[in-house]
Design a protein around this motif. Structure first.
Motif, mmCIF file in Angstrom:
data_model
loop_
_atom_site.group_PDB
_atom_site.id
_atom_site.type_symbol
_atom_site.label_atom_id
_atom_site.label_comp_id
_atom_site.label_asym_id
_atom_site.label_seq_id
_atom_site.Cartn_x
_atom_site.Cartn_y
_atom_site.Cartn_z
ATOM 1 N N SER A 58 -0.391 10.374 7.748
ATOM 2 C CA SER A 58 -0.956 9.904 9.012
ATOM 3 C C SER A 58 -0.064 10.272 10.188
ATOM 4 C CB SER A 58 -1.084 8.376 8.985
ATOM 5 O OG SER A 58 -1.925 7.970 7.945
ATOM 6 N N TYR A 113 5.108 10.004 7.636
ATOM 7 C CA TYR A 113 4.184 10.045 8.776
ATOM 8 C C TYR A 113 4.487 11.301 9.570
ATOM 9 C CZ TYR A 113 2.819 5.082 8.420
ATOM 10 O OH TYR A 113 2.307 3.875 8.005
ATOM 11 N N TYR A 166 -2.192 4.611 14.810
ATOM 12 C CA TYR A 166 -2.095 5.361 13.556
ATOM 13 C C TYR A 166 -3.410 6.108 13.375
ATOM 14 C CZ TYR A 166 1.571 1.962 12.239
ATOM 15 O OH TYR A 166 2.692 1.169 12.195
ATOM 16 N N GLY A 167 -3.352 7.336 12.876
ATOM 17 C CA GLY A 167 -4.592 8.074 12.655
ATOM 18 C C GLY A 167 -4.464 9.073 11.530
ATOM 19 N N THR A 168 -5.630 9.408 10.951
ATOM 20 C CA THR A 168 -5.684 10.364 9.837
ATOM 21 C C THR A 168 -6.092 11.726 10.361
ATOM 22 O OG1 THR A 168 -6.458 8.571 8.400
ATOM 23 C CG2 THR A 168 -6.763 10.828 7.599
ATOM 24 N N GLU A 209 -10.139 9.294 11.766
ATOM 25 C CA GLU A 209 -10.195 7.912 12.247
ATOM 26 C C GLU A 209 -8.850 7.591 12.861
ATOM 27 O OE1 GLU A 209 -8.171 5.221 11.067
ATOM 28 O OE2 GLU A 209 -7.103 6.667 9.823
ATOM 29 N N ARG A 252 2.063 -9.768 12.227
ATOM 30 C CA ARG A 252 1.510 -9.117 11.032
ATOM 31 C C ARG A 252 0.836 -10.126 10.098
ATOM 32 N NH1 ARG A 252 3.959 -3.542 9.344
ATOM 33 N NH2 ARG A 252 4.316 -2.700 11.393
ATOM 34 N N GLU A 282 -4.246 6.087 2.794
ATOM 35 C CA GLU A 282 -3.702 4.719 2.811
ATOM 36 C C GLU A 282 -3.709 4.281 4.260
ATOM 37 O OE1 GLU A 282 -0.844 2.373 4.109
ATOM 38 O OE2 GLU A 282 0.463 3.842 3.128
ATOM 39 N N ILE A 283 -4.690 3.471 4.615
ATOM 40 C CA ILE A 283 -4.889 3.143 6.029
ATOM 41 C C ILE A 283 -5.211 1.663 6.200
ATOM 42 C CG2 ILE A 283 -5.620 5.485 6.649
ATOM 43 C CD1 ILE A 283 -8.481 4.649 6.475
ATOM 44 N N ASP A 284 -5.316 1.214 7.451
ATOM 45 C CA ASP A 284 -5.614 -0.201 7.671
ATOM 46 C C ASP A 284 -7.127 -0.439 7.605
ATOM 47 O OD1 ASP A 284 -6.531 0.582 10.241
ATOM 48 O OD2 ASP A 284 -6.034 -1.406 10.983
ATOM 49 N N ARG A 296 11.199 4.336 10.572
ATOM 50 C CA ARG A 296 12.159 3.377 10.012
ATOM 51 C C ARG A 296 13.250 4.177 9.310
ATOM 52 N NH1 ARG A 296 7.336 0.437 7.357
ATOM 53 N NH2 ARG A 296 6.617 -0.930 9.019
ATOM 54 N N GLY A 345 -9.398 1.297 10.083
ATOM 55 C CA GLY A 345 -9.514 2.710 9.747
ATOM 56 C C GLY A 345 -10.487 2.918 8.595
ATOM 57 N N VAL A 385 -2.736 -0.647 15.293
ATOM 58 C CA VAL A 385 -2.451 -1.597 14.207
ATOM 59 C C VAL A 385 -1.384 -2.594 14.663
ATOM 60 C CG1 VAL A 385 -1.714 -1.822 11.795
ATOM 61 C CG2 VAL A 385 -3.036 0.171 12.509
ATOM 62 N N ARG A 415 4.429 4.917 16.200
ATOM 63 C CA ARG A 415 5.592 4.033 16.021
ATOM 64 C C ARG A 415 6.821 4.858 15.633
ATOM 65 N NH1 ARG A 415 7.525 3.625 11.038
ATOM 66 N NH2 ARG A 415 6.310 2.965 9.225
ATOM 67 N N LYS A 454 0.836 -1.217 0.000
ATOM 68 C CA LYS A 454 0.000 0.000 0.000
ATOM 69 C C LYS A 454 0.866 1.260 0.000
ATOM 70 C CE LYS A 454 -2.304 -0.828 3.859
ATOM 71 N NZ LYS A 454 -1.974 -2.133 4.388
HETATM 72 P P1 5GP Z 1 3.544 0.693 8.700
HETATM 73 O O1 5GP Z 1 3.946 0.663 10.156
HETATM 74 O O2 5GP Z 1 4.013 -0.524 7.972
HETATM 75 O O3 5GP Z 1 3.919 1.986 8.027
HETATM 76 O O4 5GP Z 1 1.961 0.658 8.643
HETATM 77 C C1 5GP Z 1 1.257 -0.303 9.323
HETATM 78 C C2 5GP Z 1 -0.195 -0.236 8.957
HETATM 79 O O5 5GP Z 1 -0.780 0.977 9.428
HETATM 80 C C3 5GP Z 1 -0.482 -0.290 7.470
HETATM 81 O O6 5GP Z 1 -1.498 -1.277 7.267
HETATM 82 C C4 5GP Z 1 -1.002 1.080 7.166
HETATM 83 O O7 5GP Z 1 -1.944 1.070 6.104
HETATM 84 C C5 5GP Z 1 -1.674 1.446 8.457
HETATM 85 N N1 5GP Z 1 -1.875 2.881 8.591
HETATM 86 C C6 5GP Z 1 -1.052 3.876 8.183
HETATM 87 N N2 5GP Z 1 -1.593 5.070 8.466
HETATM 88 C C7 5GP Z 1 -2.795 4.835 9.032
HETATM 89 C C8 5GP Z 1 -3.842 5.678 9.531
HETATM 90 O O8 5GP Z 1 -3.792 6.909 9.496
HETATM 91 N N3 5GP Z 1 -4.925 5.062 10.052
HETATM 92 C C9 5GP Z 1 -5.041 3.714 10.124
HETATM 93 N N4 5GP Z 1 -6.159 3.221 10.641
HETATM 94 N N5 5GP Z 1 -4.087 2.891 9.656
HETATM 95 C C10 5GP Z 1 -2.972 3.440 9.122
#
Ligand code: 5GP
Length: 215
Positions: free
Chosen positions: A46, A62, A91-93, A81, A163, A111-113, A53, A116, A85, A50, A27
């Motif tokens: 978002s 982020y 994580y939030g928008t 939202e 995961r 791009e969210i889970d 990286r 979300g 995760v 966390r 994604k």
């Molecule tokens: P990563 O840690 O690999 O960047 O992301 C982990 C997961 O968090 C991914 O599935 C990603 O889509 C989700 N994610 C990223 N931003 C948001 C967000 O703002 N809201 C939600 N609900 N999920 C998010």
């Protein structure tokens, strides 16, 4: 045919595309390809608790925030939202930038889970005049998903296991989405996504690409 959810009485709805899918399906990579090739598309940044990286930039990939700051954002209703995760980080928008992008008439991508995506669906009535399409990004196969997660090398063994458990549940949710895009090749998937957001979106047409199957 893609079914869009339209709220309010906006004459020319601005398209909000919510992209979800299992862990490691790509994604983030697809969203980055959209950002690189289509600067007209607005991509939500978002907030997350966390740590970054290697190579991730605060405010670009982020907004990296503390638990206290995330609590404050929730308390002040700053998030459209949010979700915890993989049981490890939140994580939030941020709501305001999404509203501003849509008000400016820009197609917007979240791009969210999965959790979300469900919450955005529930809170659509809070964004007047928006036309939302929920897109599920699917891996070509389960084996390929595992290969991508291992190949990424950014998670510990325990984290990977967690995961993959989440991914099984997430894959089962495909039918909740309006459209499925199979991520065989990043650029093709990004192009399909952009086609949904812009060309043909207004008349509900979806891409005729054979890689696209619709739920
Ligand atoms: P990563 O840690 O690999 O960047 O992301 C982990 C997961 O968090 C991914 O599935 C990603 O889509 C989700 N994610 C990223 N931003 C948001 C967000 O703002 N809201 C939600 N609900 N999920 C998010």
């Amino acid at each position: 045919m893609a079914e869009a959810v339209v709220t309010g009485e906006h004459p020319a709805p601005t398209r909000l595309v919510v992209l979800a899918g299992p862990t490691a399906v790509g994604k983030g990579t697809v969203a980055a390809a959209v950002r690189a090739d289509h600067p007209d598309v607005w991509l939500s940044v978002s907030a997350t608790t966390r740590p970054p990286r290697p190579g991730e930039v605060d405010g670009v990939h982020y907004r990296f925030v503390s638990d206290e700051e995330f609590d404050r954002m929730i308390a002040e209703d700053e998030l459209l939202e949010w979700a915890t995760v993989h049981k490890v980080a939140r994580y939030g928008t941020p709501r305001k930038p999404v509203e501003e992008a849509l008000a400016a008439g820009r197609p917007a991508l979240l791009e969210i889970d999965l959790q979300g995506a469900r919450k955005v669906r529930e809170s659509l009535d809070r964004i007047p005049g928006v036309e939302a399409v929920f897109v599920f990004l699917a891996p070509p196969s389960w084996e390929e998903l595992v290969r991508r997660l291992v190949g990424r090398g950014t998670e510990t063994e325990a984290e990977r296991e967690r995961r993959l458990e989440t991914a099984k549940v997430e894959l089962a949710a495909e039918a909740e989405f309006d459209v499925t895009i199979v991520n065989r090749e990043v650029r093709a998937a990004a192009d399909e996504l952009v086609a949904l957001m812009t060309l043909g979106a207004r008349d509900g047409a979806s891409t005729p690409d054979p890689q696209t199957s619709e739920a």
